[in-house]
Design a protein around this motif. Structure first.
Motif, mmCIF file in Angstrom:
data_model
loop_
_atom_site.group_PDB
_atom_site.id
_atom_site.type_symbol
_atom_site.label_atom_id
_atom_site.label_comp_id
_atom_site.label_asym_id
_atom_site.label_seq_id
_atom_site.Cartn_x
_atom_site.Cartn_y
_atom_site.Cartn_z
ATOM 1 N N TRP A 190 41.547 51.091 44.494
ATOM 2 C CA TRP A 190 40.430 50.478 45.188
ATOM 3 C C TRP A 190 39.161 50.489 44.342
ATOM 4 O O TRP A 190 38.363 49.547 44.385
ATOM 5 C CB TRP A 190 40.203 51.209 46.499
ATOM 6 N N ASN A 233 44.151 42.579 55.093
ATOM 7 C CA ASN A 233 44.236 43.490 53.945
ATOM 8 C C ASN A 233 42.978 44.334 53.826
ATOM 9 O O ASN A 233 43.044 45.554 53.589
ATOM 10 C CB ASN A 233 44.453 42.686 52.666
ATOM 11 N N THR A 234 41.814 43.710 53.977
ATOM 12 C CA THR A 234 40.559 44.452 53.876
ATOM 13 C C THR A 234 40.432 45.464 55.008
ATOM 14 O O THR A 234 39.987 46.598 54.801
ATOM 15 C CB THR A 234 39.377 43.475 53.892
ATOM 16 N N PRO A 275 43.579 37.823 54.048
ATOM 17 C CA PRO A 275 42.532 38.622 53.388
ATOM 18 C C PRO A 275 41.817 39.561 54.351
ATOM 19 O O PRO A 275 41.473 40.689 53.979
ATOM 20 C CB PRO A 275 41.585 37.554 52.825
ATOM 21 N N PHE A 313 41.586 39.726 49.319
ATOM 22 C CA PHE A 313 40.670 40.579 50.073
ATOM 23 C C PHE A 313 39.379 39.824 50.356
ATOM 24 O O PHE A 313 39.093 38.786 49.748
ATOM 25 C CB PHE A 313 40.351 41.872 49.302
ATOM 26 N N THR A 328 35.789 35.632 47.648
ATOM 27 C CA THR A 328 37.137 36.112 47.970
ATOM 28 C C THR A 328 37.989 36.127 46.717
ATOM 29 O O THR A 328 38.066 35.136 45.990
ATOM 30 C CB THR A 328 37.788 35.206 49.015
#
Length: 664
Positions: free
Chosen positions: A632, A595-596, A592, A466, A646
């Motif tokens: 989350w 996904n974010t 990443p 992410f 990251t």
């Protein structure tokens, strides 16, 4: 000198002195020239054919020094060319060295011209002469323009580095024109792109500049040899060979390539011939015809005289040239489009099953044809069948073949397979778990093995790559505002960071996916419903549609919608490898960011809305939503410990804690 200065006030005394000295006038010639200019002072700026030879030499030296726009250009009374060094005086006027020598009929073109070589067929003129190939002493290749003595081709010649008058870079000089030294790139650009001359108003090669900065052609700058026109179409640009421009030569070469075609093949290949002849860059097509093996394959297909079909190409060896010819024929409308990845899977499956032992083929054959390939056809009917999907299906067939080979090695059959045997195989081959499970389920449905056998579905780890929210916003802002990035990279970066689109879907977007309403807002249709785009992204897509830099040598067929990211082959999009390389080089990670972006989408919108807008399966969106609600918060806590960097965590245990399970 005073007479010359009176006739051309724009010339300085020093410039006239240098020109007279370079002309090497004898005293008698200087006296004759002064007497002539006293009677004809305008002869300095207006060419007089019957003037003395000394005048022609002085004017030539003045033009050679770069002041040809201030004096008259000497014109040969024989050939009519201007700006040449006139060698002799004849009754009709001064003539150049070429006209001084006798002219004969050229054996190649038949015109009366100065012949410079005697060949087996007879004398040939300069335009038709082809020098013999010599071995270059530098690179060792055969070059028709290798110099005598040193025998170096043009590429190996040691050219001095000078500052280019156009681009300003210090590079080996290709030519020294009135505008100044020119490098290879700028020299070719000027020769291949004629413009309107600011002096005479004719469309010619821009050899220099006027005092106001506009383009000036060769004859207007005292260099008429820099002006050439095609002998056939009169195009005032770069000549390719035999006095013809590249486009005329291309038409002849395409006709020669497809000349053996007859019957139905001749009618079928006509759109291809028209597309090749109308290519934007004819020199690129000429190089392809000369070097590429696909051109020879295309000529062979045309010579057969049969109708060209996909099945005909399927019987040819699977090489890059065969694939390129197929894509070329599809891109120009000669062949209908088809799902090439699906066709590749079907052809590979037949070949692979045919090479298996009879016992394995009896099991793997029906599984591959009636389960995997049939399912691939269903998916291809709904949306484009990607190369990655084909690779996954190929892997599934290979895994089934490997499992049946293991059964033969162990002396077992599917009917005798026990749960202990299956567990042992899965423990020895953990990377083949998913493919083996699919094969076992198929065998159970077909009653080929014990219905109580189970192979647990592999539990895939949750996403762990992410970006920090601030970092995602910074990258998004960079893609929207940084004009130093390639436009295609900017569009892909925004789409992956706003709508979590994978590159596999971005490259397949076409121009008709984008629409603009009367209110000026731009919309992009990802699945069924159009999505409102930010104004900056809408402008980027509009610019890409208008000025997409297609790297294909010919334009795609007008019936097919152009890709938003066109590739090298007509009708093909940019390759995924190119995009991944570009994103990596510009510091824009894909996974990443996706996904974010997906996490942010499912935490702000219902999963069914995300599935409808982003064009993903509702089950996928629901899994992301459950994952976001469950873990989350724990992920954000871990992010704070990593100080905004990251995260690439390999420890996913915290995602499966009891509290997380209760949250689901």
């Amino acid at each position: 000198m005073s007479r010359i200065r009176q006739g051309a006030p724009g010339l300085g005394e020093m410039e006239i002195r240098q020109a007279v000295a370079s002309a090497k006038l004898r005293p008698a010639e200087a006296t004759l020239l002064a007497a002539f200019l006293e009677q004809e002072p305008s002869a300095v700026t207006t060419w007089v054919p019957h003037g003395p030879a000394a005048l022609a030499r002085v004017l030539y030296e003045i033009a050679l020094a770069g002041h040809g726009d201030k004096v008259a250009a000497p014109i040969c009374a024989g050939c009519g060319r201007g700006g040449l060094k006139l060698s002799a005086q004849r009754p009709e006027g001064a003539v150049c060295y070429s006209c001084l020598r006798p002219h004969r009929a050229c054996s190649a073109c038949g015109e009366q011209a100065l012949t410079i070589a005697a060949t087996e067929s007879g004398p040939v003129c300069r335009r038709c002469y082809r020098p013999p190939a010599r071995v270059c002493g530098g690179c060792g290749r055969e070059a028709p323009k290798a110099l005598p003595g040193a025998r170096l081709c043009r590429a190996c010649q040691d050219r001095p580095a000078r500052v280019c008058a156009d681009c300003g870079r210090s590079r080996p000089s290709m030519a020294n024109w009135p505008v100044g030294p020119l490098c290879d790139t700028c020299y070719c650009r000027r020769r291949r792109n004629p413009v309107v001359c600011g002096i005479c108003g004719e469309v010619r090669i821009a050899a220099g500049r006027t005092s106001s900065g506009s383009a000036a052609c060769g004859p207007c700058t005292g260099r008429p040899e820099l002006h050439a026109t095609c002998a056939r179409c009169k195009f005032p640009g770069d000549l390719y060979t035999a006095g013809l421009c590249a486009r005329c030569v291309l038409g002849d070469r395409v006709d020669e390539l497809l000349a053996p075609a007859r019957g139905q093949a001749a009618r079928q290949l006509r759109p291809l011939a028209e597309a090749l002849g109308a290519a934007t860059h004819p020199r690129s097509v000429l190089a392809w015809l000369h070097r590429h093996s696909a051109a020879a394959l295309l000529a062979g297909l045309a010579a057969e005289g049969q109708a060209i079909t996909h099945e005909m190409l399927d019987r040819l060896p699977r090489m890059k040239s065969t694939r390129y010819v197929r894509e070329l024929l599809v891109g120009t409308g000669v062949l209908p489009a088809r799902q090439e990845n699906l066709a590749r899977l079907e052809a590979w499956t037949s070949t692979f099953i045919g090479a298996l032992p009879a016992g394995q083929a009896r099991l793997v054959g029906p599984y591959a044809r009636w389960h995997i390939v049939r399912d691939a056809r269903r998916r291809a009917a709904r949306r484009p069948y990607s190369s990655r999907a084909a690779d996954a299906d190929v892997r599934g067939i290979r895994i089934a073949a490997a499992f049946t080979a293991w059964l033969d090695q162990e002396g077992l059959g599917l009917a005798e397979l026990t749960q202990a045997d299956l567990d042992r195989y899965l423990s020895e081959h953990p990377t083949k778990h998913r493919g083996t499970r699919a094969f076992i389920r198929w065998a159970i449905i077909r009653r080929l093995t014990d219905k109580h056998l189970t192979a647990a579905a592999p539990r895939w780890p949750f996403p762990s790559d992410f970006l920090d929210t601030d970092e995602l916003d910074a990258q998004l802002s960079r893609c929207l505002n940084d004009t130093g990035l390639p436009r295609e990279v900017r569009i892909a970066g925004v789409l992956s960071r706003l709508y979590a689109l994978p590159l596999t879907r971005i490259v397949t977007l076409t121009a008709d996916h984008y629409t603009q309403e009367a209110d000026g807002h731009g919309y992009l249709t990802l699945e069924r419903n159009p999505v409102l785009l930010p104004p900056k992204l809408a402008r980027l897509i509009q610019e890409q549609i208008i000025a997409a830099a297609s790297t294909s040598m010919i334009s795609p067929h007008p019936a097919s919608p152009p890709f938003l990211m066109p590739g090298k082959v007509p009708g093909r999009h940019r390759s995924l490898n190119w995009f991944y390389t570009q994103m990596h080089e510009h510091g824009l990670p894909v996974r990443p960011a996706r996904n974010t972006a997906m996490i942010e989408a499912v935490t702000r919108l219902p999963s069914i809305v995300v599935a409808d807008l982003f064009g993903i399966h509702p089950g996928t969106a629901d899994s992301w939503a459950r994952y976001a609600n469950a873990s989350w918060a724990a992920h954000l806590a871990a992010r704070r410990e990593d100080d905004g960097r990251t995260v690439r965590s390999t420890d996913t245990a915290r995602l499966h804690e009891p509290n997380a399970a209760d949250g689901e």
